[in-house]
Design a protein around this motif. Structure first.
Motif, mmCIF file in Angstrom:
data_model
loop_
_atom_site.group_PDB
_atom_site.id
_atom_site.type_symbol
_atom_site.label_atom_id
_atom_site.label_comp_id
_atom_site.label_asym_id
_atom_site.label_seq_id
_atom_site.Cartn_x
_atom_site.Cartn_y
_atom_site.Cartn_z
ATOM 1 N N VAL A 241 -17.467 -23.736 -14.844
ATOM 2 C CA VAL A 241 -17.898 -23.186 -16.133
ATOM 3 C C VAL A 241 -16.700 -22.665 -16.926
ATOM 4 O O VAL A 241 -16.585 -22.903 -18.136
ATOM 5 C CB VAL A 241 -18.969 -22.095 -15.917
ATOM 6 N N CYS B 186 -21.006 -28.869 -9.286
ATOM 7 C CA CYS B 186 -21.112 -30.018 -10.202
ATOM 8 C C CYS B 186 -21.545 -29.564 -11.602
ATOM 9 O O CYS B 186 -22.615 -28.984 -11.766
ATOM 10 C CB CYS B 186 -22.114 -31.018 -9.647
ATOM 11 N N ARG C 5 -29.952 -29.508 -15.178
ATOM 12 C CA ARG C 5 -30.870 -28.426 -14.834
ATOM 13 C C ARG C 5 -31.362 -27.734 -16.112
ATOM 14 O O ARG C 5 -32.563 -27.532 -16.299
ATOM 15 C CB ARG C 5 -30.145 -27.419 -13.931
ATOM 16 N N ASP D 149 -31.567 -18.535 -3.058
ATOM 17 C CA ASP D 149 -32.270 -19.443 -2.155
ATOM 18 C C ASP D 149 -31.218 -20.098 -1.253
ATOM 19 O O ASP D 149 -30.594 -21.086 -1.632
ATOM 20 C CB ASP D 149 -33.022 -20.503 -2.975
ATOM 21 N N GLU E 211 -37.826 -24.247 -12.119
ATOM 22 C CA GLU E 211 -36.794 -25.284 -12.017
ATOM 23 C C GLU E 211 -37.477 -26.651 -11.943
ATOM 24 O O GLU E 211 -38.415 -26.844 -11.166
ATOM 25 C CB GLU E 211 -35.941 -25.082 -10.757
ATOM 26 N N LYS F 91 -25.192 -24.224 -2.333
ATOM 27 C CA LYS F 91 -24.129 -24.995 -1.673
ATOM 28 C C LYS F 91 -22.854 -24.177 -1.519
ATOM 29 O O LYS F 91 -21.844 -24.689 -1.028
ATOM 30 C CB LYS F 91 -23.838 -26.261 -2.475
ATOM 31 N N TYR G 117 -34.234 -29.778 -8.827
ATOM 32 C CA TYR G 117 -33.934 -28.831 -7.759
ATOM 33 C C TYR G 117 -33.748 -29.539 -6.423
ATOM 34 O O TYR G 117 -34.457 -30.501 -6.117
ATOM 35 C CB TYR G 117 -35.092 -27.826 -7.624
ATOM 36 N N HIS H 146 -31.144 -31.194 -5.408
ATOM 37 C CA HIS H 146 -30.367 -32.434 -5.505
ATOM 38 C C HIS H 146 -29.130 -32.356 -4.608
ATOM 39 O O HIS H 146 -28.718 -31.290 -4.187
ATOM 40 C CB HIS H 146 -29.964 -32.684 -6.953
ATOM 41 N N LEU I 237 -23.204 -22.271 -22.547
ATOM 42 C CA LEU I 237 -24.547 -22.714 -22.168
ATOM 43 C C LEU I 237 -25.615 -22.328 -23.193
ATOM 44 O O LEU I 237 -26.552 -23.092 -23.409
ATOM 45 C CB LEU I 237 -24.913 -22.174 -20.784
ATOM 46 N N SER J 180 -24.779 -31.592 -12.975
ATOM 47 C CA SER J 180 -26.098 -31.159 -12.519
ATOM 48 C C SER J 180 -26.509 -29.862 -13.214
ATOM 49 O O SER J 180 -27.692 -29.620 -13.441
ATOM 50 C CB SER J 180 -26.138 -31.009 -10.996
ATOM 51 N N LEU J 181 -25.519 -29.042 -13.588
ATOM 52 C CA LEU J 181 -25.829 -27.814 -14.343
ATOM 53 C C LEU J 181 -26.403 -28.172 -15.717
ATOM 54 O O LEU J 181 -27.389 -27.572 -16.164
ATOM 55 C CB LEU J 181 -24.553 -26.966 -14.484
ATOM 56 N N VAL K 155 -25.544 -19.821 -14.672
ATOM 57 C CA VAL K 155 -24.466 -20.770 -14.395
ATOM 58 C C VAL K 155 -24.638 -21.555 -13.091
ATOM 59 O O VAL K 155 -23.845 -22.448 -12.819
ATOM 60 C CB VAL K 155 -23.078 -20.078 -14.384
ATOM 61 N N CYS K 156 -25.644 -21.264 -12.282
ATOM 62 C CA CYS K 156 -25.785 -21.939 -10.987
ATOM 63 C C CYS K 156 -26.196 -23.402 -11.181
ATOM 64 O O CYS K 156 -27.257 -23.683 -11.726
ATOM 65 C CB CYS K 156 -26.830 -21.236 -10.134
ATOM 66 N N PRO K 157 -25.377 -24.363 -10.745
ATOM 67 C CA PRO K 157 -25.742 -25.777 -10.928
ATOM 68 C C PRO K 157 -26.961 -26.177 -10.100
ATOM 69 O O PRO K 157 -27.582 -27.202 -10.370
ATOM 70 C CB PRO K 157 -24.520 -26.548 -10.430
ATOM 71 N N ASP K 158 -27.291 -25.388 -9.081
ATOM 72 C CA ASP K 158 -28.401 -25.736 -8.214
ATOM 73 C C ASP K 158 -29.653 -24.923 -8.512
ATOM 74 O O ASP K 158 -30.671 -25.123 -7.867
ATOM 75 C CB ASP K 158 -27.972 -25.570 -6.758
ATOM 76 N N GLY K 159 -29.572 -24.014 -9.455
ATOM 77 C CA GLY K 159 -30.738 -23.192 -9.790
ATOM 78 C C GLY K 159 -31.184 -22.351 -8.620
ATOM 79 O O GLY K 159 -32.361 -21.998 -8.503
ATOM 80 N N ALA K 160 -30.247 -22.020 -7.726
ATOM 81 C CA ALA K 160 -30.616 -21.367 -6.465
ATOM 82 C C ALA K 160 -30.802 -19.869 -6.612
ATOM 83 O O ALA K 160 -31.140 -19.201 -5.644
ATOM 84 C CB ALA K 160 -29.562 -21.659 -5.397
ATOM 85 N N PHE L 105 -30.864 -23.901 -0.524
ATOM 86 C CA PHE L 105 -30.310 -24.880 -1.456
ATOM 87 C C PHE L 105 -29.012 -24.448 -2.134
ATOM 88 O O PHE L 105 -28.438 -25.224 -2.895
ATOM 89 C CB PHE L 105 -31.371 -25.283 -2.492
#
Lengths: 99, 297
Positions: free
Chosen positions: B225, B24, B31, A73, B13, A78, B16, B18, B188, B27-28, A57-62, A76
């Motif tokens: 989500v 957001c 990704r 990570d 990824e 937020k 990445y 961004h 998802l 962006s999910l 579920v992480c929008p930043d892929g962190a 990155f």
């Protein structure tokens, strides 16, 4: 941690320093997003059941799942808190950043 | 086809670093779309949040090829990229056009229609956050009834936006497209499966993904989500597919959760009166009646 890394970069100073075409390649990060964060997600690995919901579920892929334990990570992340909100066993705590 | 979920999805990824707002939903969606399509993807993005947050010079958040298109030209540029790849003999690639709700249903509509008409081998991903968010929350053709935006203010006389969402999914399907689907970042695994299907399809495919926007909708960022899920569970969004001329409802809940729980969690709907909410529920029930009658056969 298997995530794209920040690269060092010098801005072109003169017109002739600019290349013809694209200035830089893709996957080109020169600044991190850590300063955006008010709350930091901290994973309690004893409670974690490795369901990988936070990774999904992480929008930043962190959240990186390549190691034996999940790793965030922090360059990155937020601090949006979706991971903590969605965690089925509440193993992620959002802790206020102290500057 | 391998079932895609958190366990089977790889760790790489391709979108990445961004600068999208924390939490957001759009962006999910991007990704995961890029994760399914892989490193040999060519992306075309018009003006909009996702172009604005990825290409901040000298940052480039895509690890693949990607370019910004004129606002109205997502479909045309993606077609051109696919044609260019074919002319150069570069095989095993995937071209994707990624536009928001305004870039799809309003400004970029003719280019999308043209691409589907030519049946070019591209994927068109419409990320629907129900208003023009990048320019400051203006009403689009996909803004639902009763939404307060900066161009549809709510007050004594009007409850915000007075029109319902355009039926983009059905409009696209009416072209006789190879594959079309609706999805939500609240579900998802379903979205990942639809992206994988679109990747396998030869010809144009269209995925319409519902993506909450904490900034434009006014809710705490961690709810992205769960709110996307609540929209589907309350029947205000639906998961469906169109394939080989047939519609299919992927999710047909026996009963809906109350629309008010979903609506009143957001500041864009805070002004709604109980009468407005019953009107929204009546519109929802009318839409589901048609969908169930026509698509469940």
């Amino acid at each position: 941690m298997k995530r794209p890394q920040v690269k060092s970069w010098e801005y072109p100073r003169r017109v002739q320093d600019f290349p013809l075409g694209s200035t830089c390649d893709s996957d080109h990060l020169v600044s991190i997003n850590a300063g955006w964060r008010t709350f930091r997600p901290v994973i309690d690995h004893d409670r974690c059941i490795d369901c990988l919901k936070c990774f999904l579920v992480c929008p930043d892929g962190a959240i990186d799942k390549s190691g034996p334990l999940l790793a965030v990570d922090y360059d990155f992340c937020k601090g949006c808190g979706i991971c903590a909100h969605e965690c089925p066993v509440k193993a992620i705590e959002m802790i206020k950043e102290v500057k | 086809m391998v079932k895609l979920n958190a366990k089977t999805l790889h760790n790489e990824e391709y979108f990445y670093g961004h600068k999208a707002c924390g939490g957001c939903g759009e962006s999910l969606a991007l990704r995961h779309a890029m994760k399914v399509l892989g490193p040999d993807t060519f992306a075309a993005l018009p003006a909009g949040c996702m172009a604005a947050v990825s290409f901040i010079y000298p940052n480039m958040a895509f690890t693949t090829n990607a370019m910004i298109t004129p606002f109205a030209a997502t479909g045309a540029v993606a077609s051109g990229m696919a044609a260019g790849l074919e002319a150069l003999g570069i095989e095993g690639t995937q071209t994707i056009g990624i536009a928001g709700d305004g870039g799809t249903a309003d400004i970029g509509f003719q280019a999308l229609s043209g691409a589907i008409d030519r049946n070019d081998d591209i994927i068109y991903l419409a990320t629907d956050n129900e208003a023009y968010m990048n320019t400051g929350i203006q009403k689009s053709g996909l803004t639902p009834y009763g939404t307060r935006t900066t161009t549809s203010p709510a007050g004594k006389n009007l409850p915000g936006s007075i029109r319902q969402k355009k039926n983009m999914f059905e409009i696209v399907a009416a072209h006789g497209i190879s594959y079309a689907a609706t999805a939500s970042v609240g579900y998802l695994e379903d979205f990942l499966m639809k992206m994988a299907k679109a990747k396998a399809v030869k010809g144009t495919s269209y995925i319409h993904v519902f993506v909450p926007c904490p900034t434009g909708w006014g809710y705490p960022a961690q709810q992205t989500v769960s709110l996307a899920k609540a929209a589907v569970d309350s029947g205000l969004w639906y998961l469906a597919e169109y394939e080989a001329g047939e519609f299919k409802l992927n999710r047909n809940p026996k009963s809906f959760t109350p629309a008010a729980d979903y609506l009143l969690a957001q500041s864009r709907f805070k002004h709604l009166t109980p009468e407005d909410i019953s009107r929204i529920e009546a519109q929802r029930d009318a839409k589901w009646e048609i969908m169930r009658r026509k698509w469940l056969g």
